[in-house]
Every structure is written in structure tokens, then in C-alpha cells.
Design an enzyme around this catalytic site. Structure first.
Site, PDB file in Angstrom:
ATOM      1  N   SER A   1      -9.863  37.534 -31.790  1.00 31.39           N
ATOM      2  CA  SER A   1      -9.952  38.714 -32.653  1.00 31.39           C
ATOM      3  C   SER A   1      -8.725  38.770 -33.551  1.00 31.39           C
ATOM      4  O   SER A   1      -7.848  37.905 -33.487  1.00 31.39           O
ATOM      5  CB  SER A   1     -10.035  39.991 -31.804  1.00 31.39           C
ATOM      6  OG  SER A   1      -8.841  40.162 -31.062  1.00 31.39           O
ATOM      7  N   LYS A   2      -8.645  39.814 -34.363  1.00 35.58           N
ATOM      8  CA  LYS A   2      -7.557  39.925 -35.342  1.00 35.58           C
ATOM      9  C   LYS A   2      -6.174  39.964 -34.699  1.00 35.58           C
ATOM     10  O   LYS A   2      -5.192  39.596 -35.335  1.00 35.58           O
ATOM     11  CB  LYS A   2      -7.765  41.180 -36.200  1.00 35.58           C
ATOM     12  CG  LYS A   2      -8.923  41.041 -37.187  1.00 35.58           C
ATOM     13  CD  LYS A   2      -9.080  42.299 -38.027  1.00 35.58           C
ATOM     14  CE  LYS A   2     -10.242  42.156 -39.000  1.00 35.58           C
ATOM     15  NZ  LYS A   2     -10.454  43.382 -39.799  1.00 35.58           N
ATOM     16  N   ARG A   3      -6.117  40.383 -33.446  1.00 40.16           N
ATOM     17  CA  ARG A   3      -4.796  40.438 -32.811  1.00 40.16           C
ATOM     18  C   ARG A   3      -4.222  39.039 -32.579  1.00 40.16           C
ATOM     19  O   ARG A   3      -3.036  38.888 -32.297  1.00 40.16           O
ATOM     20  CB  ARG A   3      -4.863  41.204 -31.489  1.00 40.16           C
ATOM     21  CG  ARG A   3      -5.607  40.509 -30.372  1.00 40.16           C
ATOM     22  CD  ARG A   3      -5.514  41.320 -29.075  1.00 40.16           C
ATOM     23  NE  ARG A   3      -6.301  40.715 -28.022  1.00 40.16           N
ATOM     24  CZ  ARG A   3      -7.597  40.897 -27.864  1.00 40.16           C
ATOM     25  NH1 ARG A   3      -8.260  41.659 -28.729  1.00 40.16           N
ATOM     26  NH2 ARG A   3      -8.254  40.322 -26.877  1.00 40.16           N
ATOM     27  N   HIS A   4      -5.061  38.013 -32.701  1.00 40.35           N
ATOM     28  CA  HIS A   4      -4.586  36.637 -32.561  1.00 40.35           C
ATOM     29  C   HIS A   4      -4.145  36.046 -33.902  1.00 40.35           C
ATOM     30  O   HIS A   4      -3.875  34.849 -34.001  1.00 40.35           O
ATOM     31  CB  HIS A   4      -5.685  35.757 -31.950  1.00 40.35           C
ATOM     32  CG  HIS A   4      -6.072  36.162 -30.563  1.00 40.35           C
ATOM     33  ND1 HIS A   4      -7.281  36.780 -30.267  1.00 40.35           N
ATOM     34  CD2 HIS A   4      -5.400  36.078 -29.386  1.00 40.35           C
ATOM     35  CE1 HIS A   4      -7.332  37.028 -28.966  1.00 40.35           C
ATOM     36  NE2 HIS A   4      -6.208  36.621 -28.416  1.00 40.35           N
ATOM     37  N   GLY A   5      -4.061  36.886 -34.930  1.00 35.43           N
ATOM     38  CA  GLY A   5      -3.669  36.383 -36.254  1.00 35.43           C
ATOM     39  C   GLY A   5      -4.899  36.126 -37.102  1.00 35.43           C
ATOM     40  O   GLY A   5      -5.955  36.719 -36.894  1.00 35.43           O
TER      41      GLY A   5
END
Length: 478
Positions: free
Chosen positions: A250-254
Site C-alpha cells: 500500500s501507499k505506506r510502503h512508498g
């Protein structure tokens, strides 16, 4: 003839999971000599946007993927946008109603919610009760007279659906797990599990290669294939992609979209290479492989069923290899131009090329140009308090720079060899060497304590800029 398809919904940027699915379909097609189709699944009219479709096509092409049939190319089984195939879907929905494989359902949201609540209270998974399965014509007319608009539900047979997944092996799912499901909504818009069967059957798809999140949809689709008398394709469900923390990507992984990777300075060849290794690997365990070799080695049967881990650090490393060792300098510079210009570094192509030659060994993405190339473009950089203190506390600091200026002030040009010869002369004549010699020169020329080789720097920026920077230092601290 084998035929595969990639069928994205144009509701956002191309996610890396979808990009890997597109890539594996492409690799399968190229390896097997099959036909690769791009189909746009845009029946979600509220979220689907034309600009997203255009970006999807751009991003797939940027990755190096090509298709044989699609909305931009046409083909014998078009149209290739679901929104342009509604008449076809309604025709087959009618056929299912006429053959008794589907029925009109008038249940309201309130009634369905009560059913869900009852199932939860009993600790059972919810499935539709089938309340409207056997309505008479009179009962239907009475419900419609009340203003109720029906959905169309598929009448799911009571059976165990069995299929052999190319990746996951033997799969059995009892239809009691899902019950009768909606195939056409109240507004007449058909839903995914219905339209995908119609499209895949009419487009002669032989192999459906998609993410394992679709595994639960497969038995629903198989019973529709059977009801319509269509040939059932072979299925291959790809492993999910997880982040390094083993949670869903997801976006939290960049950056998790192809467009974001492109904007972050990753090269398409490196992204192609890296994504091909998410769930599959070549026989010899090499990691850097050209496109043609990946195609020649790829077999869908060799895809691992375990989750794939997206490791951004490894992708950066691989991208660095492509920058340093694989891409031709001219081609690399062409791709770097928009980054140079975006950072405000203005020059002609030949100067950009010289800079890329000097820094390519020290960068992993084109975004790294911002910091690594700065010394080639910014002449009036600040001297930090730490530098000021260092210069004032060491009388030899200023002296080294002063001696260097005396050596170059009458030169009309300077090369790497000139710089090396001059510094050797200073070592021989004055005894300055190592850090005592090169650190003051680096501070004077760049304002930084580390970076690109000074011999490379002076040759690229030229004698005029070298003189300007050295004089500026001497005036500042004089």
C-alpha cells in the site's frame, strides 16, 4: 491458438500488483506465441475516467509491454471497452433468464440487511436466502406495481466447483459458500463476475492469469460458463505482493504505482526486470536479465504460490545497475533531461551528457541527480558555519586554495590530467597531500566535504567556473 488478456479498471493509477499481472500475461504470450489482449473494464461509471485509461496505456507502454488487440488497436473481438459492450451483456442476461439459470430479485436493502444480521447472530457466513428464486409471474407483477425495481441474480447450482489452477494446483469450492449472486444491478448495469465471463468467452481467452485476490470469484464464473455452454479457460492465480513488513502492498510502503516509480527516476527496463522476479525466477538464479532472456525462460508453471515481497531497496540497487552498466550514455542522458530541467539545472544536451558520465556511478535513480549533479550547476553555494570555523582554525586551508589559484589563473582550459598534474606539483613543492590538499579544494569548488571526483568536476565545469569558484572562496575568507 492461446489467448490471454489484461483487463484493468480505469479508476486510478496502475498499481504494481496490476502491473505485475500485465507483465506475466505479456511474458506468457511472448513465450508461448500467444495473443495478448488489453481490455478496459469500465462498467463502474462513477469511478472510471478516460484520463485514467489513457494513463494506463501510457504506463504499460512505458514498461515495454505491447498488445495485439485492444481499445487503441481494435481487433476481431471488439469493442475492447466494457462500457461499449452493454448490449452484449443484456443479451446474455436475457438468455440466462429464459433458460432458468437466473431470476429477478425484488428484495430491498432492508430485507437483505436483516438476512445478514441473522447470519451474523447465528455465527454463519452470509449467503442470500433465495427468497425470490421461485416467484410466479403474478407475484412479480405485484412487486413491480409497488414500484420495486429488481436485480437479476444467478441461480447457483448446489455443487462443488472443481478446477486445476496452473499455479495453485487442485482447488475445490462448495457453492454453499456464496449462494445466488447478483449479475445485473437495479439500474441495468451488469457486474464484474458476469461480464468478465462473457468477455473472456467471446474473446476466446484460453488462459486467465490474474491475482489471487480473484480466486474466490473463479467458482462463480465457472458456473456461469457452464450455464451458457462456454468453454472454460485455464486459470492461473498469481501470488499476492506484500511489502517488506509482510503486509499488503500500500501507499505506506512508498511509491506503489508504475507512474510514481517513473516519476521517482526508475528506468522502465529495471522495473520490467524487477517485477518479473516477483513470484518467478530464472533457472540460473541471475537477477539482471534482458527482456528477451526473461521471455525465453518464463513459464507460468514456474510461478511460486507463496507471496512475493516488494523490496524497494533491491529495486533501487537493480536500477543503479541499469544506470551504471547497461544503458547507453546517450539514451541515459535523454531520459535524464527532464529531471535536470525539473531541478532547475539548465544546460545543453552535451553538458548534461558530461555530467551524467561523471555521476552515473554514484546514483541509483534519476531523482538522485538533484543532489549529485548540483555541484556542476550551482556556482554560488553557501559556506556553512562549520566550514567557516574549519577554515579559520587551519591556516593551511586558505593557503592550499591560494596556491591552487596561482597555478590555474593563467590557464585557458583544464582537463582531468591537468588537475592531477597541478595537485602533484603542489604536493612536491609545498608538501601538502591527502586530505590536507584535496579537502580545502573540494570545499572551495563545491562547498561540500564529499562528492564526485574533483578531476571529473573541473573538466566538466571548465576553467572559467573553476576560477570563479576559487576566487569566490578566496574573497570570502580573505
Amino acid at each position: 491458438m492461446k489467448r490471454v488478456r489484461f483487463a484493468p479498471s480505469p479508476t486510478g493509477y496502475l498499481h504494481l500488483g496490476n502491473a505485475r499481472t500485465a507483465l506475466f500475461n505479456y511474458l506468457f504470450a511472448k513465450h508461448e506465441g500467444a495473443t495478448f489482449i488489453l481490455r478496459i473494464e469500465d462498467t463502474d461509471l462513477e469511478r472510471s475516467k478516460k484520463e485514467y485509461e489513457e494513463m494506463l496505456i501510457q504506463d504499460l507502454k512505458w514498461m515495454g509491454l505491447e498488445w495485439d488487440e485492444g481499445p487503441d488497436k481494435g481487433g476481431p473481438y471488439g469493442p475492447y471497452r466494457q462500457s461499449e459492450r452493454l448490449d452484449i451483456y443484456h443479451q446474455y442476461a436475457k438468455k440466462l433468464l429464459e433458460t432458468g439459470h437466473a431470476y429477478f430479485c425484488y428484495c430491498t436493502e432492508e430485507e437483505l440487511e436483516k438476512e445478514r444480521e441473522k447470519a451474523i447472530a447465528e455465527g454463519k457466513p452470509y449467503r442470500y436466502s433465495g427468497k425470490c428464486r421461485n416467484l410466479t409471474q403474478q407475484e412479480r407483477e405485484e412487486l413491480e406495481a409497488k414500484g420495486l425495481k429488481p436485480v437479476i441474480r444467478f441461480k447457483v447450482p448446489d455443487k462443488t466447483v472443481v478446477f486445476e489452477d496452473i499455479i495453485r494446483g487442485h482447488v475445490e469450492i462448495d457453492t454453499k459458500e456464496f449462494g445466488d449472486f447478483v449479475i445485473v444491478r437495479q439500474d441495468g448495469m451488469p457486474v464484474y463476475n458476469f461480464v468478465v465471463v462473457i468477455d473472456d468467452a467471446l474473446m476466446k481467452i484460453t488462459h486467465v492469469i490474474r491475482g489471487e485476490d480473484h480466486l474466490s470469484n473463479t467458482p462463480k464464473q465457472i458456473v456461469i460458463y457452464e450455464a451458457l455452454g462456454f468453454d472454460i479457460p485455464q486459470f492461473a492465480h498469481l501470488p499476492i505482493i506484500l511489502g517488506e513488513d509482510r503486509t499488503k502492498l500500500s501507499k505506506r510502503h512508498g511509491a506503489v504505482s508504475v507512474r510514481a516509480l517513473k516519476d521517482d527516476g526508475f528506468l522502465s527496463e529495471a522495473v520490467f526486470n524487477y517485477l518479473s522476479l516477483l513470484g518467478w525466477h530464472p533457472k540460473d538464479e541471475r537477477e539482471i536479465l534482458p527482456k528477451e532472456e526473461i521471455i525465453s525462460q518464463f513459464r507460468i508453471e514456474d510461478v511460486n504460490k507463496s507471496p512475493a515481497i516488494f523490496d524497494r531497496t533491491k529495486l533501487r540497487w537493480m536500477n543503479g545497475v541499469y544506470i551504471r552498466e547497461i544503458l547507453d550514455l546517450d539514451e541515459l542522458t535523454k531520459r535524464a533531461v527532464e529531471f535536470f530541467e525539473g531541478f532547475g539545472y539548465k544546460a545543453d544536451f552535451e553538458y548534461y551528457k558530461k555530467v551524467m558520465s561523471a555521476i552515473r556511478d554514484s546514483i541509483e535513480t534519476l531523482m538522485d541527480i538533484k543532489d549529485r549533479a548540483k555541484v556542476f550547476f550551482v556556482d554560488e553555494f553557501p559556506f556553512t558555519e562549520e566550514i567557516v570555523s574549519e577554515v579559520k582554525s587551519d591556516p593551511n586551508f586558505y593557503k592550499v586554495v591560494e596556491i591552487f589559484y596561482e597555478k590555474i589563473k593563467d590557464l585557458n582550459s583544464i582537463t582531468k590530467e591537468d588537475f592531477k598534474n597541478i595537485t602533484k606539483e603542489i604536493q612536491k613543492e609545498y608538501g601538502f597531500k591527502g586530505k590536507g590538499l584535496f579537502h580545502p579544494l573540494r570545499i572551495a569548488l563545491t562547498g561540500e566535504s564529499s562528492g564526485v571526483g574533483l578531476d571529473l568536476l573541473v573538466e566538466v565545469i571548465g576553467i572559467d567556473k573553476v576560477k570563479f569558484r576559487i576566487k569566490r572562496f578566496l574573497e570570502y575568507f580573505g
